[in-house]
Scaffold this motif. Structure first.
Motif, mmCIF file in Angstrom:
data_model
loop_
_atom_site.group_PDB
_atom_site.id
_atom_site.type_symbol
_atom_site.label_atom_id
_atom_site.label_comp_id
_atom_site.label_asym_id
_atom_site.label_seq_id
_atom_site.Cartn_x
_atom_site.Cartn_y
_atom_site.Cartn_z
ATOM 1 N N THR A 208 -1.971 -3.785 6.332
ATOM 2 C CA THR A 208 -3.058 -3.642 5.354
ATOM 3 C C THR A 208 -2.504 -3.779 3.934
ATOM 4 O OG1 THR A 208 -4.197 -2.229 6.932
ATOM 5 C CG2 THR A 208 -5.000 -2.192 4.679
ATOM 6 N N TYR A 237 -1.054 7.305 -1.944
ATOM 7 C CA TYR A 237 0.267 6.758 -1.622
ATOM 8 C C TYR A 237 0.570 6.989 -0.149
ATOM 9 C CZ TYR A 237 4.307 4.464 -3.630
ATOM 10 O OH TYR A 237 5.259 3.521 -3.976
ATOM 11 N N GLY A 238 -0.440 6.716 0.688
ATOM 12 C CA GLY A 238 -0.255 6.794 2.131
ATOM 13 C C GLY A 238 0.103 5.418 2.659
ATOM 14 N N ASN A 239 -0.381 5.104 3.851
ATOM 15 C CA ASN A 239 -0.019 3.831 4.474
ATOM 16 C C ASN A 239 -0.375 2.643 3.569
ATOM 17 O OD1 ASN A 239 -1.170 1.403 6.173
ATOM 18 N ND2 ASN A 239 0.504 2.293 7.360
ATOM 19 N N VAL A 240 -1.625 2.549 3.154
ATOM 20 C CA VAL A 240 -2.071 1.365 2.413
ATOM 21 C C VAL A 240 -1.470 1.335 1.002
ATOM 22 C CG1 VAL A 240 -4.087 0.098 1.561
ATOM 23 C CG2 VAL A 240 -4.234 1.360 3.726
ATOM 24 N N ASP A 260 -1.986 10.994 -5.761
ATOM 25 C CA ASP A 260 -2.346 11.310 -4.375
ATOM 26 C C ASP A 260 -3.033 12.655 -4.389
ATOM 27 O OD1 ASP A 260 -0.385 13.253 -4.469
ATOM 28 O OD2 ASP A 260 0.670 12.574 -2.672
ATOM 29 N N GLU A 261 -3.175 13.293 -3.211
ATOM 30 C CA GLU A 261 -3.908 14.551 -3.180
ATOM 31 C C GLU A 261 -3.198 15.648 -3.965
ATOM 32 O OE1 GLU A 261 -2.963 14.154 1.067
ATOM 33 O OE2 GLU A 261 -3.157 16.319 1.103
ATOM 34 N N LEU A 314 -9.798 7.030 -1.393
ATOM 35 C CA LEU A 314 -11.098 7.601 -1.051
ATOM 36 C C LEU A 314 -12.233 6.649 -1.382
ATOM 37 C CD1 LEU A 314 -10.410 10.916 -2.971
ATOM 38 C CD2 LEU A 314 -10.246 10.640 -0.499
ATOM 39 N N ASN A 336 -11.568 1.805 1.777
ATOM 40 C CA ASN A 336 -12.919 1.376 2.137
ATOM 41 C C ASN A 336 -13.907 2.023 1.185
ATOM 42 O OD1 ASN A 336 -12.568 -0.330 4.437
ATOM 43 N ND2 ASN A 336 -12.033 1.466 5.647
HETATM 44 P P1 NAD Z 1 -3.360 7.779 4.497
HETATM 45 O O1 NAD Z 1 -3.902 9.025 5.088
HETATM 46 O O2 NAD Z 1 -2.095 7.204 5.002
HETATM 47 O O3 NAD Z 1 -3.202 7.952 2.901
HETATM 48 C C1 NAD Z 1 -4.231 8.468 2.101
HETATM 49 C C2 NAD Z 1 -3.662 8.760 0.720
HETATM 50 O O4 NAD Z 1 -4.739 9.177 -0.132
HETATM 51 C C3 NAD Z 1 -2.640 9.892 0.715
HETATM 52 O O5 NAD Z 1 -1.582 9.565 -0.163
HETATM 53 C C4 NAD Z 1 -3.443 11.071 0.151
HETATM 54 O O6 NAD Z 1 -2.617 12.027 -0.485
HETATM 55 C C5 NAD Z 1 -4.312 10.334 -0.835
HETATM 56 N N1 NAD Z 1 -5.450 11.143 -1.281
HETATM 57 C C6 NAD Z 1 -6.216 11.995 -0.564
HETATM 58 N N2 NAD Z 1 -7.099 12.611 -1.361
HETATM 59 C C7 NAD Z 1 -6.881 12.147 -2.616
HETATM 60 C C8 NAD Z 1 -7.452 12.397 -3.877
HETATM 61 N N3 NAD Z 1 -8.447 13.281 -4.011
HETATM 62 N N4 NAD Z 1 -6.997 11.710 -4.954
HETATM 63 C C9 NAD Z 1 -5.982 10.824 -4.826
HETATM 64 N N5 NAD Z 1 -5.386 10.552 -3.664
HETATM 65 C C10 NAD Z 1 -5.832 11.194 -2.563
HETATM 66 O O7 NAD Z 1 -4.569 6.718 4.634
HETATM 67 P P2 NAD Z 1 -4.480 5.129 4.613
HETATM 68 O O8 NAD Z 1 -4.349 4.632 6.010
HETATM 69 O O9 NAD Z 1 -3.515 4.682 3.587
HETATM 70 O O10 NAD Z 1 -5.977 4.758 4.167
HETATM 71 C C11 NAD Z 1 -6.375 4.804 2.802
HETATM 72 C C12 NAD Z 1 -7.700 4.091 2.654
HETATM 73 O O11 NAD Z 1 -7.570 2.752 3.135
HETATM 74 C C13 NAD Z 1 -8.876 4.690 3.441
HETATM 75 O O12 NAD Z 1 -10.058 4.442 2.708
HETATM 76 C C14 NAD Z 1 -8.915 3.846 4.700
HETATM 77 O O13 NAD Z 1 -10.185 3.827 5.307
HETATM 78 C C15 NAD Z 1 -8.560 2.479 4.125
HETATM 79 N N6 NAD Z 1 -8.026 1.524 5.102
HETATM 80 C C16 NAD Z 1 -6.885 1.790 5.799
HETATM 81 C C17 NAD Z 1 -6.397 0.826 6.672
HETATM 82 C C18 NAD Z 1 -5.107 1.043 7.422
HETATM 83 O O14 NAD Z 1 -4.676 0.104 8.117
HETATM 84 N N7 NAD Z 1 -4.452 2.170 7.299
HETATM 85 C C19 NAD Z 1 -7.097 -0.381 6.884
HETATM 86 C C20 NAD Z 1 -8.259 -0.618 6.148
HETATM 87 C C21 NAD Z 1 -8.714 0.346 5.250
#
Ligand code: NAD
Length: 434
Positions: A208, A237-240, A260-261, A314, A336
């Motif tokens: 992603t 700063y998670g996966n995406v 991040d959170e 978010l 998303n």
């Molecule tokens: P993740 O759980 O790995 O990371 C989420 C990040 O968001 C974390 O760093 C968390 O600390 C941060 N976060 C949470 N609350 C927050 C806030 N209030 N303010 C700032 N940062 C905050 O999730 P992910 O897989 O990286 O997904 C992130 C977004 O990407 C989601 O909307 C998900 O639906 C979308 N997405 C993910 C993928 C995928 O392959 N992982 C694919 C398409 C879309």
């Protein structure tokens, strides 16, 4: 004999019900379909079909808890549209899951798959639960119970689930295993996002973020932005977010803001994205990393001056009130739904080049599709092959959206809807659905 503890009485009519507010994501999806259908002069029958899921399954799941009691959970699987191929979409575990969230996400999967031109439709699943309150054994029993209920409605040629919020490769492995028990044979391609040891694909973890990087790179070429030294701000700063940041840094971008959170920070001198990624992996949060710079109020974070802004956390982050102050050259929607519909015309008017979510973050589902292909062949690709195919799919999708936006003189999100909806509508038309 185990002591039975019954949950508070459940109002079945209220389980997972959504609000009727304007921000209800399913209402937003329907409004977006209506807008695109009008521009495309879509046949009224095809238009109405696209506004609704083709099928919905509501399931009730008894799960034996570690203390011997039984708890009853509720879940869904929504199959929005399979005109172009089997449905595809993740399974979420969330305490506030609603049927309308799942419907909206299923529809967005239909558009996403059509946009990157993979032969799949859109689906999504969810279980109302808080995984933080479940042990690993309880999670496993819940995952298996879900598959026992939906196992005859999914499959390689029907509907292919994947991980999503609060689910992961291990949960997918339990689900594939339960499916194999039910049917008496292994069908690894029934679920994607599996561990590599069970037919997962190389390159899924960063897919992603890599798709975000590819679309930003292509957008920069179109608007004449040099990415060398371009300032980048990343929310989440998670996966995406972390993969997008390191891959864009490798192209020359400078990370000047990150949140991040645990908080939000800005550092005009630049933050080392790779080192921060390592830190976040170890500590789960970015707070405490040396060199983050000055704290920023989270509500003003997206307004930091930059050339590339990547919301990757978010939904509903950019709205009518803050949109006028958000002025990157490129807005790359890794998350998303980070932008509400009312903000789109404002960003467009201000010349922000928006990479809409279902284009920008489509790299994940694209590599999930590659995983299905490899499972079907029972022959596995090397990383280079995965990257080459992903590159081709993302660049082609980007070009289709860019061209459509030029042709209709509309913003990129509407252009992406026009591309995706016309492809799904054409498949329905030739199948004789309307
Ligand atoms: P993740 O759980 O790995 O990371 C989420 C990040 O968001 C974390 O760093 C968390 O600390 C941060 N976060 C949470 N609350 C927050 C806030 N209030 N303010 C700032 N940062 C905050 O999730 P992910 O897989 O990286 O997904 C992130 C977004 O990407 C989601 O909307 C998900 O639906 C979308 N997405 C993910 C993928 C995928 O392959 N992982 C694919 C398409 C879309």
């Amino acid at each position: 004999m185990a002591k039975h503890s019954y949950p508070e009485s459940v109002d079945f009519h209220a389980v997972g019900v959504s609000s009727d507010s304007e921000q209800n994501p399913f209402r937003i999806v329907q409004r977006q379909v209506d807008e695109a259908a009008a521009l495309l002069h879509l046949d009224p029958g095809l238009h109405e079909l696209l506004r609704w899921p083709l099928r919905e399954i509501h399931v009730t799941l008894p799960v034996r808890m570690d203390d011997g009691s039984t708890r009853v959970f509720h879940g869904f699987r929504v199959q929005h549209n399979d005109a172009r191929g089997p449905c595809k979409g993740g399974i979420r575990f969330h305490p506030e899951e609603t049927i309308d969230d799942v419907r909206a996400l299923a529809a967005w999967m239909t558009w996403k798959c059509a946009l990157v031109d993979i032969p799949l439709g859109g689906g999504k699943g969810g279980i109302i639960c808080d995984p933080r309150n479940l042990s690993q054994r309880e999670l496993e029993r819940l995952a298996r119970a879900y598959i026992r209920q939906i196992g005859h409605h999914i499959g390689l040629v029907k509907d292919v689930p994947a991980p999503d919020v609060n689910t992961n490769a291990q949960i997918m492995a339990w689900m594939v295993d339960e499916f194999a028990f039910m049917h008496g044979y292994n069908e690894f391609g029934v679920i994607t996002g599996k561990p590599i040891a069970l037919g997962g694909s190389l390159g899924r973890e960063d897919a992603t973020g890599r798709g975000v990087m590819i679309t930003v790179r292509e957008a920069a070429k179109k608007i004449g932005l040099d990415l060398k030294g371009a300032r980048m701000v990343v929310q989440g700063y998670g996966n995406v977010g972390s993969w997008a940041a390191v891959l864009l840094q490798d192209l020359g971008c400078k990370l000047v803001g990150v949140a991040d959170e645990s908080g939000a920070w800005s550092n005009p001198n630049g933050i080392d994205a790779w080192a921060l990624k390592e830190y976040a992996k170890e500590h789960r949060i970015i707070k405490g990393f040396p060199g983050l710079g000055e704290p920023v109020p989270p509500e003003r974070f997206l307004e930091l001056p930059c050339e590339v802004l990547v919301p990757a956390a978010l939904h509903n982050q950019i709205f009518k009130e803050n949109a006028p102050r958000i002025r990157p050259r490129i807005l790359a929607e890794g998350a998303n739904g980070p932008t509400v519909p009312e903000a789109d015309p404002i960003l467009f008017q201000n010349g922000v080049y928006v990479l809409p979510d279902f284009l920008c973050n489509a790299g994940g589902v694209t590599v999930s599709y590659f995983e299905m292909v490899q499972n079907a062949y029972n022959f596995y690709w090397d990383l280079k092959t995965v990257h080459e195919h992903l590159e081709q799919k993302m660049v082609t999708a980007f070009e289709a959206v860019h061209e459509m936006a030029q042709k209709y003189k509309v913003h990129n999100r509407l252009a992406a809807y026009l591309v995706a909806i016309s492809r799904v509508a054409e498949a329905m038309r030739v199948r004789g659905w309307a």
